[in-house]
Design a protein around this motif. Structure first.
Motif, PDB file in Angstrom:
ATOM      1  N   HIS A 187      53.806  29.528  96.081  1.00  9.13           N
ATOM      2  CA  HIS A 187      52.805  28.526  96.459  1.00  9.13           C
ATOM      3  C   HIS A 187      52.241  28.814  97.853  1.00  9.13           C
ATOM      4  O   HIS A 187      51.043  28.662  98.091  1.00  9.13           O
ATOM      5  CB  HIS A 187      53.403  27.125  96.403  1.00  9.13           C
ATOM      6  CG  HIS A 187      53.507  26.575  95.019  1.00  9.13           C
ATOM      7  ND1 HIS A 187      54.573  26.832  94.192  1.00  9.13           N
ATOM      8  CD2 HIS A 187      52.660  25.804  94.295  1.00  9.13           C
ATOM      9  CE1 HIS A 187      54.400  26.229  93.029  1.00  9.13           C
ATOM     10  NE2 HIS A 187      53.252  25.598  93.060  1.00  9.13           N
ATOM     11  N   ALA A 188      53.114  29.220  98.775  1.00 11.35           N
ATOM     12  CA  ALA A 188      52.648  29.553 100.121  1.00 11.35           C
ATOM     13  C   ALA A 188      51.706  30.756 100.082  1.00 11.35           C
ATOM     14  O   ALA A 188      50.660  30.772 100.756  1.00 11.35           O
ATOM     15  CB  ALA A 188      53.842  29.836 101.030  1.00 11.35           C
ATOM     16  N   LEU A 189      52.059  31.759  99.291  1.00  9.81           N
ATOM     17  CA  LEU A 189      51.224  32.959  99.193  1.00  9.81           C
ATOM     18  C   LEU A 189      49.914  32.667  98.476  1.00  9.81           C
ATOM     19  O   LEU A 189      48.875  33.247  98.817  1.00  9.81           O
ATOM     20  CB  LEU A 189      51.996  34.059  98.451  1.00  9.81           C
ATOM     21  CG  LEU A 189      53.195  34.633  99.210  1.00  9.81           C
ATOM     22  CD1 LEU A 189      53.996  35.565  98.308  1.00  9.81           C
ATOM     23  CD2 LEU A 189      52.738  35.382 100.460  1.00  9.81           C
ATOM     24  N   LEU A 190      49.954  31.779  97.485  1.00  6.46           N
ATOM     25  CA  LEU A 190      48.722  31.378  96.814  1.00  6.46           C
ATOM     26  C   LEU A 190      47.776  30.712  97.807  1.00  6.46           C
ATOM     27  O   LEU A 190      46.573  30.990  97.814  1.00  6.46           O
ATOM     28  CB  LEU A 190      49.030  30.424  95.659  1.00  6.46           C
ATOM     29  CG  LEU A 190      47.813  29.823  94.931  1.00  6.46           C
ATOM     30  CD1 LEU A 190      46.944  30.923  94.334  1.00  6.46           C
ATOM     31  CD2 LEU A 190      48.272  28.840  93.842  1.00  6.46           C
TER      32      LEU A 190
ATOM     33  N   PHE B 203      43.414  35.506  89.457  1.00  6.49           N
ATOM     34  CA  PHE B 203      43.820  34.990  88.147  1.00  6.49           C
ATOM     35  C   PHE B 203      45.327  35.153  87.941  1.00  6.49           C
ATOM     36  O   PHE B 203      45.977  34.293  87.330  1.00  6.49           O
ATOM     37  CB  PHE B 203      43.054  35.708  87.042  1.00  6.49           C
ATOM     38  CG  PHE B 203      41.572  35.425  87.047  1.00  6.49           C
ATOM     39  CD1 PHE B 203      41.093  34.179  87.387  1.00  6.49           C
ATOM     40  CD2 PHE B 203      40.661  36.420  86.740  1.00  6.49           C
ATOM     41  CE1 PHE B 203      39.730  33.912  87.407  1.00  6.49           C
ATOM     42  CE2 PHE B 203      39.301  36.175  86.747  1.00  6.49           C
ATOM     43  CZ  PHE B 203      38.836  34.919  87.085  1.00  6.49           C
ATOM     44  N   ALA B 204      45.892  36.262  88.449  1.00  6.45           N
ATOM     45  CA  ALA B 204      47.338  36.472  88.326  1.00  6.45           C
ATOM     46  C   ALA B 204      48.108  35.399  89.087  1.00  6.45           C
ATOM     47  O   ALA B 204      49.108  34.863  88.583  1.00  6.45           O
ATOM     48  CB  ALA B 204      47.710  37.855  88.837  1.00  6.45           C
ATOM     49  N   LEU B 205      47.658  35.070  90.290  1.00 10.96           N
ATOM     50  CA  LEU B 205      48.342  34.048  91.090  1.00 10.96           C
ATOM     51  C   LEU B 205      48.220  32.671  90.444  1.00 10.96           C
ATOM     52  O   LEU B 205      49.172  31.876  90.471  1.00 10.96           O
ATOM     53  CB  LEU B 205      47.760  34.025  92.503  1.00 10.96           C
ATOM     54  CG  LEU B 205      48.076  35.250  93.368  1.00 10.96           C
ATOM     55  CD1 LEU B 205      47.335  35.186  94.697  1.00 10.96           C
ATOM     56  CD2 LEU B 205      49.574  35.370  93.612  1.00 10.96           C
ATOM     57  N   ILE B 206      47.069  32.392  89.868  1.00  3.08           N
ATOM     58  CA  ILE B 206      46.909  31.120  89.146  1.00  3.08           C
ATOM     59  C   ILE B 206      47.855  31.083  87.950  1.00  3.08           C
ATOM     60  O   ILE B 206      48.491  30.062  87.667  1.00  3.08           O
ATOM     61  CB  ILE B 206      45.445  30.941  88.691  1.00  3.08           C
ATOM     62  CG1 ILE B 206      44.540  30.742  89.915  1.00  3.08           C
ATOM     63  CG2 ILE B 206      45.319  29.749  87.742  1.00  3.08           C
ATOM     64  CD1 ILE B 206      43.063  30.703  89.588  1.00  3.08           C
ATOM     65  N   GLY B 207      47.978  32.222  87.255  1.00  2.00           N
ATOM     66  CA  GLY B 207      48.892  32.295  86.123  1.00  2.00           C
ATOM     67  C   GLY B 207      50.340  32.078  86.535  1.00  2.00           C
ATOM     68  O   GLY B 207      51.096  31.388  85.837  1.00  2.00           O
TER      69      GLY B 207
ATOM     70  N   GLY C 297      48.916  41.647  88.141  1.00  2.00           N
ATOM     71  CA  GLY C 297      49.447  41.920  89.477  1.00  2.00           C
ATOM     72  C   GLY C 297      49.550  43.404  89.761  1.00  2.00           C
ATOM     73  O   GLY C 297      49.177  43.881  90.836  1.00  2.00           O
ATOM     74  N   ASN C 298      50.070  44.168  88.786  1.00  2.00           N
ATOM     75  CA  ASN C 298      50.169  45.619  88.969  1.00  2.00           C
ATOM     76  C   ASN C 298      48.791  46.265  89.042  1.00  2.00           C
ATOM     77  O   ASN C 298      48.577  47.217  89.796  1.00  2.00           O
ATOM     78  CB  ASN C 298      50.964  46.239  87.815  1.00  2.00           C
ATOM     79  CG  ASN C 298      52.444  45.914  87.889  1.00  2.00           C
ATOM     80  OD1 ASN C 298      52.940  45.448  88.914  1.00  2.00           O
ATOM     81  ND2 ASN C 298      53.160  46.142  86.809  1.00  2.00           N
TER      82      ASN C 298
ATOM     83  N   PHE D 109      59.532  39.932  95.621  1.00  2.00           N
ATOM     84  CA  PHE D 109      58.633  40.467  96.642  1.00  2.00           C
ATOM     85  C   PHE D 109      57.481  41.276  96.051  1.00  2.00           C
ATOM     86  O   PHE D 109      56.701  41.876  96.793  1.00  2.00           O
ATOM     87  CB  PHE D 109      59.422  41.329  97.636  1.00  2.00           C
ATOM     88  CG  PHE D 109      60.305  40.530  98.545  1.00  2.00           C
ATOM     89  CD1 PHE D 109      59.764  39.794  99.586  1.00  2.00           C
ATOM     90  CD2 PHE D 109      61.681  40.496  98.345  1.00  2.00           C
ATOM     91  CE1 PHE D 109      60.573  39.046 100.428  1.00  2.00           C
ATOM     92  CE2 PHE D 109      62.495  39.755  99.186  1.00  2.00           C
ATOM     93  CZ  PHE D 109      61.950  39.024 100.227  1.00  2.00           C
ATOM     94  N   ASN D 110      57.353  41.266  94.723  1.00  2.02           N
ATOM     95  CA  ASN D 110      56.209  41.934  94.103  1.00  2.02           C
ATOM     96  C   ASN D 110      54.900  41.226  94.438  1.00  2.02           C
ATOM     97  O   ASN D 110      53.872  41.865  94.675  1.00  2.02           O
ATOM     98  CB  ASN D 110      56.387  41.991  92.580  1.00  2.02           C
ATOM     99  CG  ASN D 110      57.505  42.922  92.170  1.00  2.02           C
ATOM    100  OD1 ASN D 110      58.319  43.339  92.988  1.00  2.02           O
ATOM    101  ND2 ASN D 110      57.568  43.242  90.890  1.00  2.02           N
ATOM    102  N   VAL D 111      54.941  39.899  94.430  1.00  2.00           N
ATOM    103  CA  VAL D 111      53.734  39.118  94.724  1.00  2.00           C
ATOM    104  C   VAL D 111      53.267  39.342  96.165  1.00  2.00           C
ATOM    105  O   VAL D 111      52.078  39.611  96.394  1.00  2.00           O
ATOM    106  CB  VAL D 111      53.966  37.621  94.442  1.00  2.00           C
ATOM    107  CG1 VAL D 111      52.741  36.809  94.846  1.00  2.00           C
ATOM    108  CG2 VAL D 111      54.275  37.394  92.967  1.00  2.00           C
ATOM    109  N   PRO D 112      54.154  39.256  97.183  1.00  2.00           N
ATOM    110  CA  PRO D 112      53.706  39.558  98.546  1.00  2.00           C
ATOM    111  C   PRO D 112      53.124  40.962  98.681  1.00  2.00           C
ATOM    112  O   PRO D 112      52.137  41.163  99.403  1.00  2.00           O
ATOM    113  CB  PRO D 112      54.985  39.403  99.385  1.00  2.00           C
ATOM    114  CG  PRO D 112      55.838  38.469  98.608  1.00  2.00           C
ATOM    115  CD  PRO D 112      55.554  38.770  97.168  1.00  2.00           C
TER     116      PRO D 112
END
Length: 265
Positions: A22-25, A65-69, A93-94, A235-238
């Motif tokens: 949520h913070a990263l979004l 869209f990936a972060l929303i998902g 994401g990839n 840590f994939n998202v960051p």
């Protein structure tokens, strides 16, 4: 010693993953909206559209869209197809990480004045990169009543290989750019714009490499350790967000510089 495989620890890691995401979004949405003026300028024709911007727009919006998902998967209170949603999130994401590397590669091709050997080299590296990105579904997720979508298993071998490849790719791109800008550029020194351009490209390349490399190292380390399914991908998202933000900024700065130079002519 912490038992990373215990249900209690996994549940705690899931809560950490939820709050971190949520913070990263929020961070990415802030970066996204403060740069919408560039997108609007391209769409309205104020800034000339060039084909490399396809990768810029694809990377920005695919990651959004990936972060929303991911947010939907973590926040929904109704049962959904978690496997399908996480399959999309993983691929998107990839893909964002791959597109970030392509954005810097396009800049490198421009620095080398579209040298055919550099183009062939980077295209081959890109093909290898995407052969890993498109490997398939590497995560298993299920719906747990009373909780949410939960990751139960992840193929860390392919995921780690993808991030290691990304780091090597970024390093090759940095070396090519640094060599051309630092040792073989032929600017006379009397032209202010080329000198500024060289400095900008070099500094941006260094910043991109260190941010992307650092975030990818952390993500890869956690995947290799394989503490539990959550910690392996936390840590994939960051890493994806850091790579996309800095690569997008490089593209915008270079495009705006070229646009300003044309207006001054």
């Amino acid at each position: 010693m912490v038992d990373w495989k215990s249900e209690e620890v996994i549940q705690m890691d899931s809560m950490i993953f939820l709050k971190l995401t949520h913070a990263l979004l929020g961070l990415y949405l802030w970066e996204f909206f403060i740069s919408l003026d560039f997108d609007w300028a391209v769409m309205t024709g104020k800034t000339r559209f060039r084909w490399p911007l396809i990768f810029y727009f694809a990377g920005r919006y695919i990651l959004l869209f990936a972060l929303i998902g991911i947010a939907i998967a973590l926040d929904t209170q109704s049962e959904i197809n978690c496997q399908a949603l996480y399959a999309f999130n993983q691929l998107a994401g990839n893909a964002a990480v791959g597109l970030a590397s392509i954005n810097l590669s396009v800049q490198t091709v421009a620095i080398w004045s579209q040298n055919i050997w550099i183009i062939v080299l980077l295209v081959l590296i890109i093909i290898g990169h995407w052969s890993l990105i498109l490997q398939g579904i590497l995560l298993n997720a299920v719906w747990l009543p009373g909780l949410d979508c939960t990751i139960t298993n992840s193929d860390n071998t392919i995921l780690a290989a993808t991030f290691i490849y990304s780091m090597c790719f970024d390093f090759v791109v940095l070396c090519l750019s640094a060599y051309k800008l630092a040792w073989t550029h032929t600017w006379s020194g009397t032209h202010v714009a080329p000198t500024r351009l060289v400095r900008m490209l070099f500094s941006d390349g260094l910043v991109y490499f260190f941010i992307a490399f650092g975030s990818n190292v952390i993500a890869t380390t956690m995947m290799v350790l394989d503490l539990n399914p959550i910690m392996s991908v936390i840590f994939n998202v960051p890493a994806a967000i850091a790579s996309t933000i800095v690569a997008s900024r490089v593209v915008r700065r270079l495009t705006n510089f070229q646009h300003s130079a044309l207006e001054m002519m």
